[in-house]
Design a protein around this motif. Structure first.
Motif, PDB file in Angstrom:
ATOM      1  N   GLY A   1       0.384  -1.003   0.134  1.00 10.76           N
ATOM      2  CA  GLY A   1      -0.326   0.479  -0.451  1.00 10.76           C
ATOM      3  C   GLY A   1       0.854   1.371  -0.524  1.00 10.76           C
ATOM      4  N   ALA A   2       1.741   1.330  -0.627  1.00 13.25           N
ATOM      5  CA  ALA A   2       2.639   2.304  -0.185  1.00 13.25           C
ATOM      6  C   ALA A   2       3.178   2.411  -1.008  1.00 13.25           C
ATOM      7  CB  ALA A   2       4.137   2.219   0.282  1.00 13.25           C
ATOM      8  N   GLY A   3       2.661   1.944  -2.977  1.00 12.18           N
ATOM      9  CA  GLY A   3       3.547   2.101  -4.248  1.00 12.18           C
ATOM     10  C   GLY A   3       3.779   3.550  -4.221  1.00 12.18           C
ATOM     11  N   GLU A   4       2.530   4.550  -3.961  1.00  9.12           N
ATOM     12  CA  GLU A   4       3.215   6.102  -5.346  1.00  9.12           C
ATOM     13  C   GLU A   4       4.485   6.845  -4.643  1.00  9.12           C
ATOM     14  OE1 GLU A   4      -0.328   8.527  -4.552  1.00  9.12           O
ATOM     15  OE2 GLU A   4      -1.164   7.364  -5.747  1.00  9.12           O
ATOM     16  N   GLU A   5       4.433   6.533  -2.721  1.00 10.56           N
ATOM     17  CA  GLU A   5       5.090   7.215  -1.792  1.00 10.56           C
ATOM     18  C   GLU A   5       6.898   6.382  -2.368  1.00 10.56           C
ATOM     19  OE1 GLU A   5       2.236   6.145   1.527  1.00 10.56           O
ATOM     20  OE2 GLU A   5       2.887   5.527  -0.992  1.00 10.56           O
ATOM     21  N   VAL A   6       6.854   5.489  -2.781  1.00 16.22           N
ATOM     22  CA  VAL A   6       8.009   5.356  -2.886  1.00 16.22           C
ATOM     23  C   VAL A   6       8.356   5.483  -4.284  1.00 16.22           C
ATOM     24  CG1 VAL A   6       9.120   2.791  -4.032  1.00 16.22           C
ATOM     25  CG2 VAL A   6       8.355   2.891  -1.566  1.00 16.22           C
ATOM     26  N   ALA A   7       7.398   5.431  -5.378  1.00 17.89           N
ATOM     27  CA  ALA A   7       7.526   5.377  -6.939  1.00 17.89           C
ATOM     28  C   ALA A   7       8.299   7.145  -6.662  1.00 17.89           C
ATOM     29  CB  ALA A   7       6.051   5.732  -7.498  1.00 17.89           C
ATOM     30  N   LYS A   8       7.839   8.155  -5.966  1.00 23.84           N
ATOM     31  CA  LYS A   8       7.727   9.322  -5.851  1.00 23.84           C
ATOM     32  C   LYS A   8       9.919   9.274  -5.293  1.00 23.84           C
ATOM     33  CE  LYS A   8       7.191  13.840  -3.623  1.00 23.84           C
ATOM     34  NZ  LYS A   8       5.980  14.472  -2.682  1.00 23.84           N
ATOM     35  N   ILE A   9      10.050   8.692  -4.716  1.00 20.27           N
ATOM     36  CA  ILE A   9      11.602   8.948  -4.406  1.00 20.27           C
ATOM     37  C   ILE A   9      12.175   8.149  -4.957  1.00 20.27           C
ATOM     38  CG2 ILE A   9      13.027   7.847  -2.459  1.00 20.27           C
ATOM     39  CD1 ILE A   9      10.534   7.692  -0.333  1.00 20.27           C
ATOM     40  N   THR A  10      11.993   7.084  -5.629  1.00 13.75           N
ATOM     41  CA  THR A  10      12.680   6.258  -6.987  1.00 13.75           C
ATOM     42  C   THR A  10      13.056   7.909  -7.979  1.00 13.75           C
ATOM     43  OG1 THR A  10      11.350   4.053  -5.976  1.00 13.75           O
ATOM     44  CG2 THR A  10      12.983   4.698  -8.240  1.00 13.75           C
ATOM     45  N   LYS A  11      11.628   8.052  -8.445  1.00 10.10           N
ATOM     46  CA  LYS A  11      12.235   9.185  -8.715  1.00 10.10           C
ATOM     47  C   LYS A  11      13.366  10.589  -9.070  1.00 10.10           C
ATOM     48  CE  LYS A  11       9.450  12.268 -12.389  1.00 10.10           C
ATOM     49  NZ  LYS A  11       8.457  12.530 -12.551  1.00 10.10           N
ATOM     50  N   GLN A  12      12.921  10.763  -7.418  1.00 16.95           N
ATOM     51  CA  GLN A  12      14.048  11.765  -7.587  1.00 16.95           C
ATOM     52  C   GLN A  12      15.588  11.330  -7.454  1.00 16.95           C
ATOM     53  OE1 GLN A  12      12.317  12.050  -3.773  1.00 16.95           O
ATOM     54  NE2 GLN A  12      11.579  14.663  -4.471  1.00 16.95           N
ATOM     55  N   ALA A  13      15.182   9.422  -6.731  1.00 11.18           N
ATOM     56  CA  ALA A  13      16.819   9.110  -7.070  1.00 11.18           C
ATOM     57  C   ALA A  13      17.614   8.848  -8.099  1.00 11.18           C
ATOM     58  CB  ALA A  13      16.864   7.603  -6.589  1.00 11.18           C
ATOM     59  N   MET A  14      16.370   8.585  -9.707  1.00  9.46           N
ATOM     60  CA  MET A  14      16.784   7.763 -10.709  1.00  9.46           C
ATOM     61  C   MET A  14      17.337   9.041 -11.429  1.00  9.46           C
ATOM     62  SD  MET A  14      17.557   4.893 -10.455  1.00  9.46           S
ATOM     63  CE  MET A  14      17.923   4.753  -9.193  1.00  9.46           C
ATOM     64  N   ALA A  15      16.682  10.698 -11.662  1.00 11.07           N
ATOM     65  CA  ALA A  15      16.996  11.964 -11.862  1.00 11.07           C
ATOM     66  C   ALA A  15      18.107  12.370 -11.270  1.00 11.07           C
ATOM     67  CB  ALA A  15      16.547  12.853 -11.757  1.00 11.07           C
ATOM     68  N   GLY A  16      18.592  11.296 -10.288  1.00 14.04           N
ATOM     69  CA  GLY A  16      20.166  12.458  -8.954  1.00 14.04           C
ATOM     70  C   GLY A  16      20.320  13.082  -8.158  1.00 14.04           C
ATOM     71  N   GLU A  17      18.238  13.383  -7.705  1.00 10.60           N
ATOM     72  CA  GLU A  17      18.176  14.471  -7.162  1.00 10.60           C
ATOM     73  C   GLU A  17      18.873  14.210  -5.418  1.00 10.60           C
ATOM     74  OE1 GLU A  17      13.842  15.480  -8.387  1.00 10.60           O
ATOM     75  OE2 GLU A  17      14.649  16.280 -10.284  1.00 10.60           O
ATOM     76  N   LEU A  18      18.229  12.599  -4.714  1.00  8.96           N
ATOM     77  CA  LEU A  18      18.449  11.942  -3.644  1.00  8.96           C
ATOM     78  C   LEU A  18      19.432  11.109  -3.699  1.00  8.96           C
ATOM     79  CD1 LEU A  18      15.475  10.717  -2.353  1.00  8.96           C
ATOM     80  CD2 LEU A  18      16.580  12.548  -1.976  1.00  8.96           C
ATOM     81  N   ASP A  19      20.619  11.550  -2.959  1.00  4.94           N
ATOM     82  CA  ASP A  19      21.427   9.877  -2.513  1.00  4.94           C
ATOM     83  C   ASP A  19      20.968   8.718  -3.318  1.00  4.94           C
ATOM     84  OD1 ASP A  19      24.586   8.895  -1.375  1.00  4.94           O
ATOM     85  OD2 ASP A  19      23.190   8.488  -0.489  1.00  4.94           O
TER      86      ASP A  19
END
Length: 207
Positions: A27-45
């Motif tokens: 039940g946490a798909g949206e939250e995790v997808a948001k973090i993943t998107k930021q990581a793959m864009a280089g915005e998060l370590d």
């Protein structure tokens, strides 16, 4: 003459992100997808995003994870490009910031030679929300590829890499042929070629 091809897994060979498929079950798909998107864009370590995302999996049954991993969708042309490369005598390896539970299942279906990834920590048949392995850091793919080149006696120009996200930059720096596949802008800047058509058979033009 390419002798080794290293593919990223999530959003390169597999159509989506393994962690998001797992998180949807919790039940946490949206939250995790948001973090993943930021990581793959280089915005998060990458490591910070890795630990944040896997925490959402706490309580997931191992049997559910196995079922999901065995039914992940592949990008169009995934099996064909691997067969094409292997027919040319090229070793095909997968580096994933995701999990062995997925890359090991995909290896049986796609036929690549080996994978390097991470392991979900399972205790009493349930995910604890922790994970560890070979690909936990932003620099991991580059470090492992450097060691693999030494082990196989390969020069930089004998290696190609294919990926889509920021954590693929380090392996791109170790390769002679770098292909960004439907990739984030941060990786496209490091690539020799960019393929924006979602069909891995497009890679045949370059090998």
């Amino acid at each position: 003459m390419i002798k080794l091809c290293v593919f990223d897994f999530d959003s390169t060979l597999m159509d989506g992100e393994t962690i998001t498929f797992f998180a949807k079950k919790m039940g946490a798909g949206e939250e995790v997808a948001k973090i993943t998107k930021q990581a793959m864009a280089g915005e998060l370590d990458f490591f910070e995003s890795f630990t944040k995302r896997v925490a959402f999996l706490k309580g997931m049954k191992e049997s559910d994870a196995i079922e999901i991993a065995n039914n992940l969708p592949f990008i169009k042309g995934a099996k064909e490009i691997i067969e094409y490369l292997k027919n040319k005598g090229i070793k095909v390896v997968v580096f994933s910031g995701g999990y062995h539970i997925a890359t090991d299942a995909a290896k049986e279906k796609l036929g690549y030679d080996a994978s390097f990834a991470n392991y979900l920590h399972i205790k009493d048949g349930v995910a604890t929300g922790f994970a560890g392995g070979e690909m936990m850091f932003g620099y991991s793919k580059g470090k492992v590829l450097k060691e693999l080149k030494a082990l196989m006696g390969l020069k930089k120009e004998e290696v190609m890499t294919v990926g889509d996200g920021a954590n693929d930059i380090s392996m791109f720096k170790e390769a002679g042929l770098k292909i960004a596949f439907c990739a984030n802008e941060v990786l496209k800047k490091e690539a020799d070629f960019c393929v924006d058509t979602k069909d891995l058979k497009e890679l045949m033009k370059y090998v």
